[in-house]
Scaffold this motif. Structure first.
Motif, PDB file in Angstrom:
ATOM      1  N   GLU A 136      -0.123  18.773  -4.587  1.00  0.00           N
ATOM      2  CA  GLU A 136       0.304  17.649  -3.760  1.00  0.00           C
ATOM      3  C   GLU A 136       1.801  17.771  -3.501  1.00  0.00           C
ATOM      4  O   GLU A 136       2.566  18.149  -4.399  1.00  0.00           O
TER       5      GLU A 136
ATOM      6  N   LEU B 233       0.052   3.758   5.198  1.00  0.00           N
ATOM      7  CA  LEU B 233       0.051   4.157   6.602  1.00  0.00           C
ATOM      8  C   LEU B 233       0.981   3.240   7.380  1.00  0.00           C
ATOM      9  O   LEU B 233       0.955   2.020   7.181  1.00  0.00           O
TER      10      LEU B 233
ATOM     11  N   SER C  71       3.674   5.497  -2.024  1.00  0.00           N
ATOM     12  CA  SER C  71       2.295   5.940  -2.210  1.00  0.00           C
ATOM     13  C   SER C  71       1.845   6.783  -1.022  1.00  0.00           C
ATOM     14  O   SER C  71       2.118   6.446   0.141  1.00  0.00           O
ATOM     15  N   PRO C  72       1.124   7.888  -1.273  1.00  0.00           N
ATOM     16  CA  PRO C  72       0.603   8.701  -0.167  1.00  0.00           C
ATOM     17  C   PRO C  72      -0.487   7.984   0.618  1.00  0.00           C
ATOM     18  O   PRO C  72      -0.891   8.443   1.690  1.00  0.00           O
ATOM     19  N   LEU C  73      -0.981   6.849   0.103  1.00  0.00           N
ATOM     20  CA  LEU C  73      -2.040   6.109   0.792  1.00  0.00           C
ATOM     21  C   LEU C  73      -1.489   5.148   1.857  1.00  0.00           C
ATOM     22  O   LEU C  73      -2.258   4.603   2.637  1.00  0.00           O
TER      23      LEU C  73
ATOM     24  N   ALA D  13       2.451   7.234   7.235  1.00  0.00           N
ATOM     25  CA  ALA D  13       2.958   8.003   6.109  1.00  0.00           C
ATOM     26  C   ALA D  13       4.479   7.919   6.042  1.00  0.00           C
ATOM     27  O   ALA D  13       5.166   7.937   7.081  1.00  0.00           O
TER      28      ALA D  13
END
Length: 219
Positions: A133, A163, A159-161, A165
């Motif tokens: 990652e 949106l 956080s990569p979650l 990004a």
């Protein structure tokens, strides 16, 4: 009756922090087995490309074999394409190399750091079989559990979650990031007997890379 052990954890800790235009990769130089220190001056960091550095902890035999394997593949890439491999390309190559050996894995826990094609700092963190990652910072090795809470508190990677990004690079300046790395290592050596002796720090930026050493606890 003697048993054959294919793996042995030689300890040590690796950390990488990515900034807007730099990347800091650091690792201690202690090499140990159990309660015995085999070397106080064993580097865990390898330069793989112009703007790409790999730091690895785990079993020293597998670490050195993996680093030589990647260096050979990077040299072939350079001859075939007449250019150096980028850091994201090296990250994918490392993932493929680890996954290829998944049934008898390299006992190596890796952090790859450098600059991407846009000149931004990038850090890639791995498990033993190649899952990886891209993050703003990471730690691997015996002292990682002691360092990550401090890095999380100070750097707060999004956080990569989320949106849309968000950029994972840290907001710190280069000198502040180096000071933070020194602090987390000085803290971890108080509790982790496998981390210590000296800290090797490699800073990569648009001007190139430079290396420095500082002393850590030797007991």
């Amino acid at each position: 009756m003697a048993r054959f052990e294919a793996y042995e954890n030689n300890g040590g800790t690796c950390v990488a922090v990515a900034g807007a235009d730099y990347c800091v990769v650091a690792a201690d130089t202690r090499l140990s087995v159990g309660y015995s220190i085999l070397s106080r001056d064993s580097s865990k960091i390898a330069h793989l490309a112009d703007k790409c550095v790999l730091a690895s902890s785990g079993f020293q035999g597998d670490v050195k074999a993996l680093q030589r394997n990647l260096a050979a593949k990077e040299l072939l890439y350079e001859h075939n394409h007449n250019k150096k491999m980028s850091c994201p390309a090296m990250a994918q190559l490392l993932s493929n190399t680890l996954y290829y050996k998944r049934f008898f894995p390299y006992y190596a826990f890796n952090v790859l750091g450098g600059l991407d094609s846009e000149g931004k700092g990038c850090v890639f963190t791995y498990d033993a079989v190649g899952s990886y990652e891209r993050t703003g910072y990471s730690a691997q090795g015996t002292g990682a559990a002691l360092m990550m809470p401090v890095l999380d508190n100070q750097l707060k990677s999004p956080s990569p979650l989320l949106l849309p990004a968000r950029d994972a690079v840290t907001p710190l300046s280069q000198s502040d990031a180096v000071d933070l790395v020194k602090d987390v290592f000085a803290s971890a050596t108080e509790r982790d007997i496998y981390t210590g002796d000296k800290l090797e720090i490699v800073v990569i930026n648009s001007a190139g890379s430079h290396r420095e050493f500082i002393e850590l606890r030797k007991d």
